[in-house]
Design a protein around this motif. Structure first.
Motif, PDB file in Angstrom:
ATOM      1  N   ASN A   3     -65.084  -0.864  51.889  1.00 21.74           N
ATOM      2  CA  ASN A   3     -65.423  -0.627  50.493  1.00 21.74           C
ATOM      3  C   ASN A   3     -65.015   0.774  50.036  1.00 21.74           C
ATOM      4  N   ASN A   4     -65.264   1.758  50.889  1.00 29.56           N
ATOM      5  CA  ASN A   4     -64.910   3.130  50.516  1.00 29.56           C
ATOM      6  C   ASN A   4     -63.403   3.273  50.336  1.00 29.56           C
ATOM      7  N   TYR A   5     -62.643   2.626  51.203  1.00 29.23           N
ATOM      8  CA  TYR A   5     -61.185   2.699  51.064  1.00 29.23           C
ATOM      9  C   TYR A   5     -60.743   2.078  49.739  1.00 29.23           C
ATOM     10  N   GLU A   6     -61.249   0.904  49.414  1.00 31.84           N
ATOM     11  CA  GLU A   6     -60.831   0.225  48.190  1.00 31.84           C
ATOM     12  C   GLU A   6     -61.201   1.037  46.949  1.00 31.84           C
ATOM     13  N   ARG A   7     -62.381   1.642  46.967  1.00 33.14           N
ATOM     14  CA  ARG A   7     -62.800   2.445  45.803  1.00 33.14           C
ATOM     15  C   ARG A   7     -61.982   3.721  45.687  1.00 33.14           C
ATOM     16  N   LEU A   8     -61.707   4.356  46.820  1.00 30.22           N
ATOM     17  CA  LEU A   8     -60.878   5.567  46.787  1.00 30.22           C
ATOM     18  C   LEU A   8     -59.463   5.249  46.315  1.00 30.22           C
ATOM     19  N   LYS A   9     -58.940   4.126  46.771  1.00 32.47           N
ATOM     20  CA  LYS A   9     -57.591   3.718  46.368  1.00 32.47           C
ATOM     21  C   LYS A   9     -57.512   3.554  44.852  1.00 32.47           C
ATOM     22  N   ALA A  10     -58.506   2.890  44.266  1.00 34.04           N
ATOM     23  CA  ALA A  10     -58.524   2.695  42.814  1.00 34.04           C
ATOM     24  C   ALA A  10     -58.651   4.030  42.087  1.00 34.04           C
ATOM     25  N   LEU A  11     -59.499   4.905  42.613  1.00 33.55           N
ATOM     26  CA  LEU A  11     -59.732   6.208  41.993  1.00 33.55           C
ATOM     27  C   LEU A  11     -58.485   7.081  42.044  1.00 33.55           C
ATOM     28  N   PHE A  12     -57.857   7.143  43.228  1.00 29.08           N
ATOM     29  CA  PHE A  12     -56.703   8.027  43.408  1.00 29.08           C
ATOM     30  C   PHE A  12     -55.451   7.506  42.710  1.00 29.08           C
ATOM     31  N   THR A  13     -55.310   6.194  42.679  1.00 27.91           N
ATOM     32  CA  THR A  13     -54.147   5.621  41.984  1.00 27.91           C
ATOM     33  C   THR A  13     -54.158   6.033  40.522  1.00 27.91           C
ATOM     34  N   LYS A  14     -55.322   5.947  39.909  1.00 24.74           N
ATOM     35  CA  LYS A  14     -55.468   6.344  38.511  1.00 24.74           C
ATOM     36  C   LYS A  14     -55.240   7.854  38.346  1.00 24.74           C
ATOM     37  N   GLU A  15     -55.757   8.630  39.284  1.00 24.66           N
ATOM     38  CA  GLU A  15     -55.647  10.092  39.201  1.00 24.66           C
ATOM     39  C   GLU A  15     -54.196  10.554  39.339  1.00 24.66           C
ATOM     40  N   MET A  16     -53.447   9.941  40.256  1.00 25.65           N
ATOM     41  CA  MET A  16     -52.073  10.381  40.486  1.00 25.65           C
ATOM     42  C   MET A  16     -51.144  10.082  39.315  1.00 25.65           C
ATOM     43  N   GLU A  17     -51.546   9.146  38.468  1.00 33.24           N
ATOM     44  CA  GLU A  17     -50.739   8.843  37.275  1.00 33.24           C
ATOM     45  C   GLU A  17     -50.704  10.008  36.296  1.00 33.24           C
ATOM     46  N   THR A  18     -51.698  10.899  36.384  1.00 33.75           N
ATOM     47  CA  THR A  18     -51.784  12.005  35.426  1.00 33.75           C
ATOM     48  C   THR A  18     -51.371  13.355  36.020  1.00 33.75           C
ATOM     49  N   ILE A  19     -51.076  13.397  37.326  1.00 36.35           N
ATOM     50  CA  ILE A  19     -50.738  14.664  37.996  1.00 36.35           C
ATOM     51  C   ILE A  19     -49.226  14.808  38.129  1.00 36.35           C
ATOM     52  N   GLU A  20     -48.720  15.981  37.797  1.00 37.32           N
ATOM     53  CA  GLU A  20     -47.288  16.257  37.918  1.00 37.32           C
ATOM     54  C   GLU A  20     -46.952  17.017  39.195  1.00 37.32           C
ATOM     55  N   ASP A  21     -47.848  17.887  39.645  1.00 38.41           N
ATOM     56  CA  ASP A  21     -47.584  18.735  40.807  1.00 38.41           C
ATOM     57  C   ASP A  21     -47.387  17.883  42.065  1.00 38.41           C
ATOM     58  N   GLU A  22     -46.213  18.003  42.686  1.00 41.30           N
ATOM     59  CA  GLU A  22     -45.869  17.161  43.837  1.00 41.30           C
ATOM     60  C   GLU A  22     -46.736  17.467  45.051  1.00 41.30           C
ATOM     61  N   ARG A  23     -47.088  18.748  45.223  1.00 43.54           N
ATOM     62  CA  ARG A  23     -47.936  19.096  46.364  1.00 43.54           C
ATOM     63  C   ARG A  23     -49.299  18.421  46.244  1.00 43.54           C
ATOM     64  N   ALA A  24     -49.842  18.429  45.035  1.00 42.98           N
ATOM     65  CA  ALA A  24     -51.136  17.791  44.810  1.00 42.98           C
ATOM     66  C   ALA A  24     -51.050  16.290  45.063  1.00 42.98           C
TER      67      ALA A  24
END
Length: 423
Positions: A259-280
């Protein structure tokens, strides 16, 4: 609907939450489930009341990194009292005013519903958690009352009916400004936007390498991602190759449930759509990849505790970092990094102490509710540490008093630190 959601919340707290090993048996879900079922039968339950009941249940875990909230929409608004307070002795002093125009900073609240503050402290000890007045948070408690007695600055006492105001949306502050001829003042109210912080540093690169002294204000810092403050770190250390090693304090394991993996995956997928910095982006992807490899294995140490090596900078020569109890999460890790540098002095009060259980994920229900909870646990929590034990403590401790509302005592102490060194 509400009973079903509550059972799912309990299941998360008993299986997916990072504190399950230490806090087994702390909660009493049956009492809350009975109350919810009764209110459902009476058709007396609504989303706001359900949120209050769940948050009361979650208090049993004594973890400020857990919270349940209504998702902000046009129909679901967040409300507060329009002002904030801080306790000193048996008074609540108004520290900031947003929408409650009848109050001013420095006004003293001497009772709520005619109950004196010293009695309220004992009544709400469970919610307040902390033993020290300067570390208490009264925001949710204020919302439980209808009236307050206020002593104004001229000594008159008035009675006010407490109102609820639509909560203003949070806007982060990332700011670099000239404090005086030799000093820059940097303010970060969170470390949530690596792109914005990198842009800010790039725009002020000339000043950053010219001013001898820096003051970094993170007294209010809502946390975010450690990646966001990485560009600041080389400035904090003297020139030459440096090594940061926080491996002992921040050795941790992650509760790698499916469950934690699935929730983190959903959270991070959405977050990475808005981040430009490649290191982040790469840092977030590495985190997710490790979680995926270990999902279903329970508590696992995902990342080797390797020291970070980098080149320090010649400017600034001295840095003062202002901290307080309202600095939490990644803001505290930043403060801990600062502790390792000879050219940094921390001034103020101990930080929140939120990182015993950290690295939050989020469960959602019907696009209506959100439960945020930690997935990682510091190994040192085996020792039964409190929030204050986990907090970062200042080099120069300045107790909070109402005088802070008249002048910025922490900033004045920063000036003294620079003067001492110059002599």
């Amino acid at each position: 609907m509400y009973s079903k959601i509550f059972r799912e919340i309990v299941d998360i707290m008993h299986h997916d939450y990072a504190g399950i090993l230490d806090k087994k048996g702390w909660d009493h879900p049956k009492d809350y489930e009975r109350k919810i079922k009764r209110l459902e039968r009476e058709k007396a339950l609504n989303p706001t009341l359900f949120t209050e009941i769940v948050n009361d249940y979650l208090l049993d875990f004594k973890d400020p990194h857990i919270y349940f909230k209504l998702k902000a929409t046009e129909t679901n608004k967040e409300y507060d009292t329009g002002f904030t307070v801080r306790r000193f002795e048996n008074r609540l002093y108004v520290t900031a005013v947003t929408k409650e125009e009848r109050l001013n900073v420095g006004d003293e609240i001497i009772s709520l519903d005619y109950i004196p503050i010293d009695i309220l402290i004992n009544k709400h000890r469970r919610e307040l958690v902390e033993e020290d007045a300067e570390r208490e948070d009264w925001r949710e408690i204020l919302k439980k009352y209808y009236q307050c007695e206020v002593r104004k600055k001229d000594g008159t006492i008035i009675s006010l009916e407490l109102k609820k105001y639509e909560k203003a949306p949070y806007t982060p502050t990332y700011k670099i400004e000239k404090y005086n001829e030799t000093t820059l003042l940097l303010t970060f109210t969170d470390f949530d936007d690596p792109d914005a912080i990198i842009k800010l540093l790039n725009n002020h690169e000339e000043e950053l390498t010219k001013y001898e002294n820096w003051i970094i204000d993170i007294r209010t810092n809502h946390g975010g991602s450690d990646v966001a403050f990485h560009p600041l770190v080389p400035y904090l250390f003297p020139e030459g190759e440096k090594k940061i090693d926080l491996s002992e304090k921040y050795a941790m394991t992650f509760n790698c449930t499916e469950n934690n993996y699935e929730r983190l995956k959903a959270l991070f997928t959405k977050e990475m759509e808005t981040i430009e910095d490649e290191r982040a982006k790469q840092s977030i992807q590495n985190y997710l990849d490790q979680f995926e490899k270990n999902k279903g294995k329970g508590f696992v140490e995902l990342f080797p505790n390797e020291p970070e090596v980098f080149e320090g900078k010649s400017f600034p020569k001295q840095v003062v970092v202002l901290i307080d109890r309202f600095c939490g999460s990644s803001g505290e890790i930043f403060a801990d990094v600062c502790k390792l540098s000879d050219k940094v002095t921390l001034i103020g009060r101990p930080t929140y102490g939120m990182n015993g259980y950290a690295n939050l994920t989020c469960a959602e229900w019907k696009d209506l509710f959100e439960l945020y909870y930690p997935t990682s646990r510091l190994n040192s929590m085996d020792e039964g540490k409190t929030l204050l034990d986990v907090a970062v403590h200042p080099d120069v401790y300045i107790p909070w008093t109402p005088e802070h509302l008249e002048k910025d005592i922490d900033l004045l102490e920063a000036e003294k630190q620079f003067t001492k060194t110059e002599k």
